[in-house]
Every structure is written in C-alpha cells, then in structure tokens.
Design an enzyme around this catalytic site. Structure first.
Site: not given
Lengths: 1142, 370
Positions: A518, A671
């Site tokens: 993400d 991430h």
C-alpha cells in the site's frame, strides 16, 4: 483625466490595435482553458462503468437453500453420555433419565431436606448466593463483543474475558488484560473474572496444566503466585478456570491444584470459578470434593456438537436437561451457573472446522439463501437449515431467544438462577429481554416482545478478502409461542436483512497467498521491492495513492509491466470514515483517471486507507465501501497485517506474518511508501522464502478470485470518450508541470529571499558605518525649491511654511507650479508670495506632474534644485543636509529620507514601517553600491545641468523620478543618499487610496523597467544592472505577482490538512525575513522595534494588495492605455514638523 | 519533502550495506538442492542423525513448516530427518511434504503405507491388499508416484509396509497366511512373510523401473513381533534381500499405554537390535521410531529418556539415526498416551540435554549416487 499626448509614453498603443488583438487572444485562450478545465473536472466526477468480474456475485446468486431432513442428518449416540455421570447413589435425588419425565417433576416435589451425605460445611454457603449472577463471556478479538458489553453492562454482574493463558508446564502465565474492558467493568460495577485457559494460538496445551498439576510443589506455588499477581494487577474479583484436553488420569493432582488455587485466592478475597464441560471430559473433575473449594461451577451447557464435530444441534433441549439434571446433583444449586450458548455454527462441507457465527450472521445466511421458514420445535428445540454457497454445502445450527427461554426455564426448575451467556456479541439480542426474568414473567406478552427482529448491526458472510456490501436493511418477524409441553417454539417467517459484508475470493486451496503493498509508488522503496519480486519471480498487488502516482508515473508503468496488479488507494490517503461522499468519489475518480492516463488501463480493485481490516463492523467503515462499490470497485482487505509501517523490526515483521499465515490469513499487507521502508525491504525476501518453504503458492489477487488480470485491470477502450481522455490526460500533465514549477519556484525564491535579506543587511550596515566616518561639509550654494501642486489647497500652506522655516544659510527661492488646480491652491500660494518674495507661483493648465516639473525646472536659474511633493514637509535642517552630497560634482541627484507623517491609521503605520525599511535598509544598501534606482520626487535634490544632460524630466512614464534616476545613471552620474535629510509625507489612509497610489508607482516602475530594460544584467552599469534592477524585477514584480497563488496553496493545505512541510517552511521563511528586516530597520532608525510585528498583518493585507496592483499594472500595460495621475485625496493630516508653527 | 530525498537515499544505502552482510551469512544452506546427479544420504562413521516425527495435529501426513520450527525451538536442535506417513488412500506422491521438509533442511523419511481410509489400526486388508498389488491393480499409481518421486529430485528415505511383523497394519504377514507353509514352493517358506516380500520387491522394482535413483529403501520392523510364537514372524523372514534394502530400521517404544509394563530403553531395544543386526550386518541401522509415554505413577519419563541417550552413545553407537515420535493421542477410556517430548517439563529438559550432545548430527550429509 488630463491627457498628455505623448506618443513616447511607455506601453501606449496609439493605434489601439494591440488591445483588441490581445483581448481576442485572451478570450480564445480563456474559453479553451475554461472548457478544458470543466472537462477535466468533469472527468474526475465521471463514474467509470466497470464490469464486475463474474466471480463477484450477489449473495442472493451465491446462496441457495437446500432441503434436508435434520432427523436423518444428525447421528445420535445410542446411550446418552450424561447417564455415566449420574449421582443417584450419593444424594438420593432422583435423576430422571428421560428429560421428558423430568419436566413433569415439579421443583417442590424434590425433597427439600433429605438428610444429605454432604458434610456440614456445605450447608453454609461459601460465597454470596448465585441468585442474581449474570456472567458474560467476552471475546477479545470480536468488536461485536465490545459493543454488546457496552450495551448491556447494566445487566451483567460478571464479565469473563480471555486474558490468562498457561502456555507451558512451568507455571508461567501469559497475561493480556484489556484496559477497555477493565474500564467498562469498573464503571458499571461488574466483577472481572478473567478466563484462565490452556489454549494457545487455537490449540489446547494439556501439558501446560499437567506440568503444573503433576510437578513439584515449588512449581505449583510459583504458578499460584503468578496467578494471584496477574489477577490482582487486573483488578479481578477472581478467576474462571477453563482447562481442555487434560488427561483425566491426573484427576487427583488436578483436584489438589484447584484446592490450592482456591485457598490462595480466597485469602486475597477472590473467587475461583470452574468451567465444567459437558461430556466425558467431566471425568477430570472430582465435583464432589471440589464443591467445597470452588465458589461456582459454570456448566458449559452447549457444544453438544462442537465446531470440530459433524453438524448437529448445539444444545438440544433433551441434551441440555439431561446434563443439567445430572451435574447439578453435585454441590449446591446456588453454586451452579448455567452457561447458555448464544451463537451458531456454520459447517461447510469439506472443511475440518465449523465457522462460529453470530445470530445476525445466521439470519443473513438464511435470508439471502432464500430459506422460507425456520423453526424451533421438537425434538431438538434447536433451529437449523441447509444452504449452498457457490456449490459448497453448508449446515447451520444455532441458538436464539426461544432456546434461551427453554433452557433458562429448565434451570429455574432446579432453583438455579445464575446465568452465563456464551458469548457476548454473537447472541440473539432478544435474550436481553429475557435474561433477568422470573419464570412467572415469561408470558405471552414477553414472547410477543421478542418476536420482532430488528435489523441493527452488521453481518458477515463468506470467507475471503474481496468485499461487497449489501445494504437492503429490513426488519424481520418470527412467531414465538408456548407448545403443549410448556416449552417455547418459534417460527421464523421473515428473516431480518442487515447491512451485510459479503466475503469472496479465498483462493482455490489453503496454500494460496497474496502479497499486497500500500501507499506507493515511492521512488526509493518501490524499485527495491520490485527488484526483489522480480528476482523471486513473485507477482504482487500495489494499492497506489494518486499523489504518489503523479510524482512517479514511471514506477506505475514499471509495476504493471512486471506483471503486478494495481489497485486504487485514493488520491490523498484520507480516512474515508471522516470525509464526504463527494470527496470519496473525487478521490477515486482522480486516481483512476491518473492510472488510465499513465498506463492505459483501469482497475476495479480498491483498498480503503487506514481501515483495511478484513471484518469491518462499524457503519463508518462500511458506508464508504458501499459508495466505492456503487462506482464499480471491489474492496480488497487484508487478513495478515504485520504493521510494517511502524517499523517493528525485520524479524518481527516476519514473525507476525508467520503467525497470521498459520491462523489462515492469505492476503498479506505491506507498505512500499510512507516512511522508511528499509525493514520491509529487508523482510521481503525472507517472507517470500518462508512462504515458499511452507509450501504456499504466492499468487495474484486475480488468482485468488479466480479471475484473469484483465478482468481486474481492463484496458481503457480507445473508442470510449477519446476527447475526455485526452483532456484528463493532458490535464494531469499540466497540473503536474505547474505543480513542479511551483515547487521549484518556491525553493529558488526562498533561497533568493534569504540571500537578498543578508546582502541588504550587510550593505546597509556597511553604509551606515561609512556615513558616520564622512566629515561634516559646509556646502551652501544658492538653491531653488520646486513643488508641483495639483488641488493641494489643504496641505500646500503647511508645505510652503515648512520650506520657508528652513535654517539653510544660503540663498533660497521657492517655486510652485500649479498644474491647473480646480481648487484654491493658487490663491494660497499667492498669499504666500505676497508675504515672502522667495515664493514664486507658476500656473499652467493641467498637464501632469512631469510637465509641471519640467516647466518649473525651465524657470529656475539655480543649478541646485530641491523638489518636494506638495504634501511633504521638511524639517528646518533638511535642505542643508540634503544638498551636501552635491558638493561632489559627479553627484547628480540626492535622495532624502522620507517618513510617514500621519500615523493615525493602521494602513499608514504599515506604510511607515515600509518606508523605514525602504529608506533605512534598501536605499542605504543600494547607495553603498551606487545603484539607487529612484530618487523620490517627495524629497530630492537635483543638479539641473545634469538633469538636462540626461534628457530632462521625461513624460514617458508615470514614475518620472525613477525614469530620471535611471537616465542619470545611464549618463554616468552618481546618485547619492542623505539619510539624515528628513521629510514627512502624507501616506494614504484608506486601502483604496493606497492601491491607487501604488498602482501609479507600480505601473510607473514597470514602465521604467521596460524603458530601461537594456540596463538589466548589463555589466556596464555594475551593481545597478546586476543587483538592484534585477532585484526589482524579481522581488517587486514577479514574486509579488505569484505570492498570492502560493498563499492560496497554503490556505488550501491548511483547510484540507495536506501535509506539506516545504510549503510551510517557505511561508515561514518569507515571514521571518520580513520581520527580521523590519526589526533591523527599526533598530537602525532608532524607532521602537515592536512595530516590526506589523510585518505579520502586512503579509496578509499589504501583499495581496500589492499583488493586485502589479497584476493590474501588467494588465494595463498589455492593454496599452494612458494612465493618469491617480491623485491622492489630501487630508492635511501630516503634523507640522517644522517646530516653528505658522 | 523533495529536498530530503537525497539524504534518504544515502541513508538507505548505508542500511542496505549493513543488512547485506548478515543476510548473506544467515542464509541456511538447503541440503540436497543442487541439480545434477541424484544424491543420497550418507550415514556418519561416528555419531547419529537426530530426527523426529512431529505431531502435526491432523493426521500423520500433514506437515507444516511452523510445527517443524516450533519443535526445533523446543528441543533446541535442528532435525536431520523428518518422518511422516504417506498413505496409498491418498493416491499421490507427497510433493508438498517433501518440499517443506527439504526446505526446512532435513531428509524426509516416508512411511509409504498401502493403507486406505480411515487409516485406523487393527482393520483387515483393504483395496490395497498385497494380492491386489501383486496382480498389478495399482501399477499406474505406483508408476505415477515413482515419476513424481524421481522428479522431485531430493534424496528420500522410503519405508514401504512398516512394522509388518505385527498385527495392527493390514499388510502384516499375519493376514496373508502367517506361518503356514507354502507347499507349492519349497523349501516351504512361511506364506505371510513370503507374500510380503514379493509385494515389497514388486513395488521397489516398479519404482526403480522409472529411473528413480534418489530413494534409499528402508526395511522397517517393529522391535516386538506379534504374534511372538514360532520363528515365522522374525525379521529375517520378511527381509526382501540386500538389493532391495539400503537401510535397516526399528520401531521401539517404552510404555505407551496403561496396559503395558514399564521397561527401560535397553530392555526394549537390545534384543531387537541384535536380531536385526544379524539380518544384514553391513547395512546401516537406524531407529525409525522411538518414544515413551508419560506415566508418572509407573516410571520417570525424563529418566527413561536420559538413559536412552546414554545407551545410544555407550551401548549402541552403531545406530546411525534416531527418530523421536512426538505425539499425544486419546485412548478409548478418555485417558491419553502422551509421547510428546514436552509431556512434562522434566521430560523436555532431559531430551534437550541428551540431544545437545554433539554426537547427534542436525544437518544431513549427502553424496552423489553412484
């Protein structure tokens, strides 16, 4: 307006063609820009028409009701197990083997005072009677449990959270108390009874109990000490012990251990409760003996068929009563708590374990599968139904308010009042209407009350991380009534429909796992992650943030080229629970358009920022997903979250993933941006190796869903709104270019401003020191003072008086040119002239200031001419001080030091500060380098011969003083500055007047800059060409013009909470420099330093005004029209500074 | 934001440099993964491999990496051999288990059992009975299994038809005529063992015919023969021949049910060891299963384990590997047989202590197959 027909007037377009042409161009360009902008904005709001892949189905399509005969489906043991545990011979109490017979036995028929074999101690209750006890089992992992606890805290007396775990046989205890529950318990006076189990990561650890029970005395003591300490720390009122799979061979040791625990806890005023399983596991406990030590037995009267058993009733009435009657024969009735199940099991064919489901989840399954009616009826008095989900057969058994009432009544027949609910959050909410009721209160009216089924709450169906929201909320209805035996039966006629989260895409087999990243792309970390994925041959998914995509379009392309999937993670990463629906649409559309323009592909994958949890339960989280879904997206959540963003350490990230994977999670969240991702990068190869080593298949999200990538990321159809696409495409590009330019500009501007500030400060200080050193001169030539006046009747008298009051020792004559004033100016001057021969009046029709000055200069015989404005007042020594530099024949002009005389208004005070800065710092500094750009008409001394040599006073511009100064420079003259020659001028007192004045100056300055543009960056003119003139261009024109755009950005970013530290830094640096300069100037001027703070409000009032003026000037310049004086309305507010009153 | 990124890059470079070294260093060499000629396990001159069967929860054929790692952490030693069952009822070569075990860094010991669901002991011969095998009914399955075994390319220890000298598995000689004389084939071998041997050779031949070179065949008997009477049920009767056996193996347990008596490791091991040694004196011999239940009233499990380790070292140094049976199961009377290494903290520390001796080798050594 007076017209000066001078074709040399800078920017004048005599033919008047420039403006119409320019106007046409501007109009055309404006129209195109406007249309494009509208299309661009519109394209952001256009909802993509995505075709959801066929595997994303509505529950109604997925779920099908199945018909099956429950009596055949459920296998019953030949002989009920509870009969093995009957205690007939001990108590003499008749235990009926048939529950049906038992229901006929009325409580009072049980001989109340049969001579018990029980020891006398039993007659004395060990603790308070269990009459009102209502215990709730709390599931730490379930948000519904917390909601239920909060909602029904007032009905609970005890709460049992799963906090204490025996992990091995050494006596250590793993404690995880939850402050939230502690707080609720304290607030509501609920007694905390933490659960002490031997279940770790979903697996029973019998050795953990056996090791302590069979171990040496010291180990037991250590364990009991640990337990006591943990309970005291948690503020608990005792402990509820729940041990599983312990070998009944060790019954004696277990009994002793429990006795020891009881002794230790009783000494600390805490209770020991023991959870008693129904089944052969009961063999572990010597209830007879333990009843003397244990405060309460909690009879777990559910899980007749547990989640690991084949499908069957969870607590059928026969089974319930059979066990209840059997076990409560041990100990005292008041010692027993009946633990009633309040949940359901959903057995999917082929999976080893049933899913535990809440009542609402059950209702949803039944409703969406199309179950017509469902009944609580004999023989089991447990409702059930069958359905198929995507071909897989499911069996659901559950417990509801009807089962609850029947079981409650059975318990009350045995005088058992203590109730436990297993477990909070999964229950039929109607049980709360029943739980505190006396048997007599359970009547038709109550049944009526519990027959409605409201649709509050959120339910979850299916497994997998692809979420769709189904929101067709509607209440349901069931008939609840008594049957002939006195039991309660129920018929579900309409199932309630809740807000439902439907889960799909769990993969074909349990080995499939997907990696997702993400917040990217990030220029630093994403390439490293892509390299690793490439080396390992792994495909992943990237949920990207629009802002990041915009800055790194190359990375977006690379991600796609290397075979990964891209999903939308919004444009600015807001918390969707906190923003409007329109904002959500804009966020998604903007990101989608950007993705389309970069890659030519769309995506239907979406992941919400912050709330990517697999099981959203609050409306705040779910409603945005509904919006997103209406736009054609599928929400993809995660169920393995190592929280790598918090940088817990590379090994910790790996360990958390291992744990999550073992618990069955198969979408891993990592991430690739948003901070230092070195740990994620370092962990990634290990994560991939680990997954490979454990035999997992790392697949794309498409594979999990069973869809090709093209279905998730369809190519943008070329024929689809091509114009729209081009516009949004170039829109993003232009947006990006402008943004990049602004960033660069800000950085350059910040640096230049700082440099300039330092330079000006240093130069001004140097000049001040130099001036202090120069000797006093005594230059007293005969001189003339020249004033151009236009409608100055209010101030002219004072001005004249201040000049005449001078102490100048030489000859002085005063020339006033009245430029066709309509008022009494001439009369005032004439009255002076009549009194004083030094005063001369020249009258002309209105022709403008420049021509007035030119006329005056022509009349004057003296070579030294001092000019001042009609609103400006000298001090007695001003004249003398002003002309001293002219003793040097190379000096052609001297600037005096103008100050604001009228300090009444805020606007004027601001200008005063501005004047101080301008004269004390800028002019000093410029003077040091001989590059003063303007000798102001308000106070200047000129050498007439030099002026004539430089072409005289020009009418080419509105700023004749600047024009003249630059012309003098051009002819090689020096321009000087007399800092101690003061003149007080009247500053405009309204913003309109000021704007008018500044427009005249601004326009004039631009005219001069344009007229003398050859001097800029011309080394021949040294500092003037290379320092002061470019400075004006940059700091007084360009920067002033652009500043409001940046101000707007700052305001927007403050409003929307965009974090842009650079923007704030830029803003702060500029303000700081303003204040610093103002403070220094005040210090040097010996004025109060505190007025430097005016720089702050000036920043917000003054600057925008200046900016407006500059834009207006540029506009007028482009238009090519003549501009008049823009004369100031005089107020005569400058105090008489001469000291000699007239 | 952007002004900072240059610094960040430098910082990241330093970080990467810092990480590169430990990363390289901690990369475990995965044994037997090199391509090229098939490899086989070398049994050490001195010392023995340590191995385990780890209780995986659901059945004997379900391995998880986590269970292996947890076991290793618990006993404080990496395992050189990991044993697991592979039943014919599954009709597939255990690719995933082999992959997990080899990635973990151990050699798989596969109990390849011609057994059908529900895989419960004490049932009569099923569709995988020896006659069916010999008639060729399962040739296709064997061939496919062999190809998959060959293609996986890892060195494997395979024990086909284990503990055939008992009665609890349906392939035991007991169910194929037992000690009856085979009148047709002099010198009148006992019928049960004869059929077993034929089936064993049949299976091995079929596998070998597929060019499988990465399997070492394990002849795996139970220490105690049931029924014990007579000589027909001795190990030698079942021995299929030197060409068909690479490794000899024994199951040996202390008390694992409440109906058994307590005996030390050497009590249950010595005679069996000597008998098997005689069957093929030059073949390496391993203990394919050993274990002991927790019965505090009857004996001290920790003591038993401690003595067993002492016996391995002092009395039976020629045992080349020992696979500990780490499992707990429930009996019909609700009691449990707890063979887990951590059935009590004392038992666990005794095992940790014993296996920590450097004579217990934790990494398998391989050499290319000739």
């Amino acid at each position: 307006m007076p017209q000066i027909h001078d074709t040399n007037f800078v920017f004048l377009d005599t033919q008047g063609k420039r403006w119409p042409r320019l106007r046409l161009c501007i109009l055309l360009f404006g129209a195109i820009f406007f249309i494009c902008s509208i299309m661009f904005v519109q394209s952001l709001f256009v909802v993509s028409k995505f075709q959801l892949p066929p595997s994303i189905q509505l529950l109604k399509e997925r779920l099908r009701v199945l018909q099956k005969d429950e009596l055949q489906a459920v296998k019953k043991p030949a002989k009920p197990v509870w009969l093995e545990f009957s205690r007939i011979k001990h108590t003499g109490r008749q235990i009926m083997s048939s529950p049906k017979a038992q229901t006929a036995v009325k409580p009072q028929t049980v001989p109340p005072a049969l001579p018990q074999v029980s020891p006398p101690a039993l007659l004395q209750p060990l603790s308070t009677p269990a009459k009102k006890i209502c215990l709730g089992f709390y599931a730490t992992w379930d948000p519904n449990s917390l909601a239920s606890l909060k909602a029904h805290a007032h009905q609970l007396t005890h709460v049992c959270p799963e906090w204490l775990i025996m992990e091995d046989g050494t006596g250590t205890i793993l404690a995880k108390p939850d402050p939230t529950v502690q707080g609720i318990a304290k607030q509501n006076g609920i007694i905390l009874l933490p659960l002490l189990t031997n279940i770790l990561d979903d697996v029973w650890q019998p050795e953990a109990v056996e090791g302590v029970a069979n171990g040496p005395a010291e180990r037991r003591e250590l364990f009991i000490k640990n337990l006591t300490a943990r309970l005291l720390e948690a503020g608990a009122g005792g402990v509820l012990i729940d041990w599983g799979q312990v070998d009944p061979t060790y019954k004696n040791n277990i009994t002793q251990l429990l006795q020891q625990i009881a002794t230790a806890l009783h000494a600390k005023d805490m209770e020991v409760w023991l959870r008693i399983p129904m089944g052969r596991e009961l063999m572990l406990y010597d209830l007879e003996t333990l009843s003397q030590d244990v405060d309460h037995f909690v009879a777990a009267l559910h899980d007749e068929n547990s989640d690991t058993d084949p499908p069957g009733p969870i607590a059928s009435q026969n089974w319930f009563e059979g066990w209840l009657n059997t076990i409560t024969a041990y100990g005292r009735p008041s010692q027993w708590i009946v633990e009633l199940g309040a949940y359901g099991y959903d057995w999917a064919n082929g999976t080893p374990r049933a899913e535990t489901v809440s009542f609402a989840d059950v209702m949803t399954r039944a409703g969406r599968a199309g179950v017509q009616t469902d009944k609580v009826e004999p023989p089991f008095y447990n409702p059930d139904f069958y359905y198929s989900d995507d071909g897989t057969e499911h069996t659901v058994w559950y417990l509801d308010v009807a089962t609850f009432i029947n079981q409650l009544k059975a318990a009350r027949k045995l005088d058992i009042t203590g109730v436990a609910i297993y477990e909070l959050g999964a229950e039929d909410p109607a049980v709360w209407d029943v739980v505190g009721k006396e048997p007599s209160e359970i009547n038709q009216e109550l049944l009526q009350k519990v027959s409605s089924l409201n649709s509050d709450g959120v339910t979850q169906v299916g497994t997998g991380e692809f979420l769709t929201i189904e929101d067709t909320r509607a209440d349901g209805f069931r008939k609840v009534s008594f049957d002939p035996t006195g039991n309660v039966v129920a018929t579900y006629e309409k199932f309630p429909s809740y807000l439902t989260v439907s889960h799909q895409g769990n993969g074909k087999d349990i080995d499939e796992v997907a990696l997702s990243f993400d917040d990217g792309p990030d220029p630093e970390w994403t390439p490293q992650i892509l390299d690793i994925l490439k080396t390992k041959g792994v495909k992943a998914s990237f949920f990207m943030v629009g802002m990041q995509m915009e800055n790194n379009p190359g990375l977006v392309r690379r991600v796609l080229q290397e075979g990964h999937e891209i999903g939308v993670h919004t444009y600015t990463h807001p918390n969707l629970a906190l923003v409007s629906e329109e904002r959500i649409r804009l966020e998604l559309n903007a990101t989608q358009r950007l993705l389309e323009s970069i890659t030519g592909r769309s995506t239907i994958l979406f992941r919400p920022p912050y709330n990517a949890d697999s099981r959203p339960t609050s409306l705040d989280e779910i409603l945005p997903l509904e919006t997103v879904q209406s736009m054609g997206y599928v929400t993809v959540t995660e169920d393995v979250d190592p929280e790598d963003w918090a940088q817990p350490g590379t090994d910790e990230i790996l360990d958390r993933i291992k744990m999550g994977r073992q618990l069955g999670g198969n979408v891993i969240l990592l991430h690739d941006a948003g901070g230092d991702r070195a740990e994620t990068v370092a962990a990634l190869p290990k994560i991939i190796d680990y997954l490979n080593n454990r035999g997992d298949k790392i697949v794309s999200l498409g594979t999990l869903l069973g869809e090709p990538s093209d279905a998730l990321m369809p190519a943008v159809r070329k024929d689809q709104d091509p114009l729209n696409r081009i516009v949004s495409d170039s829109g993003f590009r232009i947006f990006h270019i402008v943004e990049t330019f602004l960033w660069s500009f800000m950085i350059v501007a910040t640096v230049l401003v700082v440099l300039r500030t330092i330079a000006v400060l240093v130069l001004a200080l140097l000049q001040q020191r130099q001036s202090a050193k120069t000797q006093e001169s005594q230059f007293t030539p005969s001189l003339s003072v020249l004033i151009a006046a236009y409608n100055e009747e209010k101030v002219i008298a004072k001005t004249l008086q201040s000049v005449l009051n001078t102490t100048y020792p030489g000859t002085l004559s005063l020339w006033v040119v009245d430029d066709g004033s309509a008022d009494e100016t001439s009369a005032v001057i004439e009255s002076f002239a009549a009194r004083d021969p030094r005063v001369h009046l020249i009258r002309q029709s209105n022709m403008g200031k420049a021509l007035a000055l030119r006329r005056g200069l022509a009349e004057i015989a003296d070579d030294i001419v001092v000019t001042l404005d009609a609103d400006t007042q000298f001090q007695p020594d001003t004249l003398f001080k002003l002309i001293q530099p002219l003793e040097n024949p190379r000096v052609a002009a001297v600037s005096g030091h103008a100050k604001v005389g009228n300090l009444r208004k805020f606007i004027a005070r601001c200008q005063s500060l501005e004047y101080i800065c301008g004269f004390k710092l800028d002019r000093q500094a410029y003077y040091y380098l001989n590059c003063i750009t303007v000798v102001p008409g308000a106070i200047s001394a000129l050498r007439k011969s030099a002026v004539i040599q430089a072409g005289g006073i020009s009418t080419d511009t509105l700023a004749e003083d600047t024009d003249l100064t630059l012309s003098l420079h051009r002819h090689g003259f020096l321009i000087s500055y007399a800092a101690d020659a003061l003149a007080f001028t009247e500053a405009p007192e309204t913003i309109t007047a000021l704007a008018k004045q500044r427009f005249r100056w601004g326009f004039g300055t631009i005219q001069c800059l344009w007229k003398h543009r050859d001097m800029v960056m011309n080394t021949h003119f040294k500092a003037l060409g290379c320092f002061s003139l470019p400075g004006i261009w940059f700091f007084q024109v360009l920067l002033v013009a652009i500043a409001p755009i940046i101000d707007l950005l700052v305001i927007l970013s403050l409003l929307f909470g965009w974090s842009s530290p650079a923007l704030y830094a830029y803003f702060a640096v500029f303000l700081l420099m303003d204040i610093l300069l103002a403070a220094m100037a005040c210090l040097m001027e010996r004025e109060p330093v505190r007025q430097a703070w005016l720089a702050v409000p000036m920043r917000f009032v003054y600057r925008p005004m200046l900016s407006w003026v500059i834009w207006k000037s540029l506009f007028k310049a482009a238009k090519g029209v003549l501009v008049g004086w823009g004369k100031l309305e005089r107020t005569a507010s400058v105090k008489d500074r001469t000291g000699i009153s007239s | 934001m952007k002004i900072l990124s240059a610094n960040r890059t430098v910082f990241a470079l330093f970080l990467l440099l810092g990480l590169a070294l430990p990363l390289g260093a901690t990369d475990l060499p995965v044994a037997g993964q090199t391509a090229g000629p098939a490899q086989k396990l070398i049994f050490p001159e001195k010392g023995a491999y340590t191995g385990a069967y780890v209780d995986f929860g659901d059945g004997e054929d379900n391995i998880t990496l986590e269970a292996l790692e947890k076991f290793e952490k618990m006993v404080g030693k990496h395992q050189a051999i990991i044993a697991f069952g592979n039943f014919w009822g599954e009709q597939a070569f255990p690719k995933k288990n082999v992959m997990i075990v080899t990635h973990y860094g151990a050699t798989p010991l596969i109990f390849w059992s011609p057994w059908d669901k529900p895989y419960s002991e004490g049932l009569l011969p099923d569709r995988f009975n020896l006659y069916n095998i010999l008639s060729g009914a399962w040739d296709a399955y064997i061939d496919k299994w062999a190809e998959d075994a060959r293609d996986c390319g890892k060195p494997l220890l395979v024990a086909w038809g284990i503990e055939m000298n008992g009665t609890w598995f349906p392939w035991s000689g007991y169910y194929y005529g037992g000690g009856q004389k085979d009148l047709l084939n002099p010198p009148n071998d006992p019928l049960g063992p004869k059929i077993y041997k034929e089936a064993y050779r049949y299976v091995v031949n079929r596998v070998r015919a597929k060019g499988v070179k990465n399997i070492q065949w394990v002849f795996h008997v139970n220490n105690q023969s049931y029924p014990p009477e007579g000589t027909w049920n001795r190990y030698a009767s079942y021995y299929p021949g030197a060409d068909y056996v690479d490794v000899l193996a024994l199951s040996v347990y202390g008390k694992i049910s409440k109906y058994m008596g307590w005996g030390s490791f050497s009590d249950v091991f010595r005679l069996a060891y000597e008998e098997l040694r005689k069957v093929a004196p030059n073949k390496p011999l391993i203990v394919a299963e050993w274990g002991i239940g927790e019965y505090p009233q009857d004996g001290n499990k920790a003591e038993w384990i401690k003595n067993a380790f002492q016996d391995f070292q002092e009395r039976f140094p020629q045992v080349k590997a020992a696979v500990f049976w780490h499992e707990r199961w429930q009996n019909k009377d609700e009691s449990y047989s707890n063979l887990r290494v951590n059935s009590s903290p004392e038992a666990l520390s005794a095992y940790r202590e014993g296996v920590s001796n450097p004579r217990w080798l934790s990494l398998p050594q391989y050499q290319p197959e000739k």
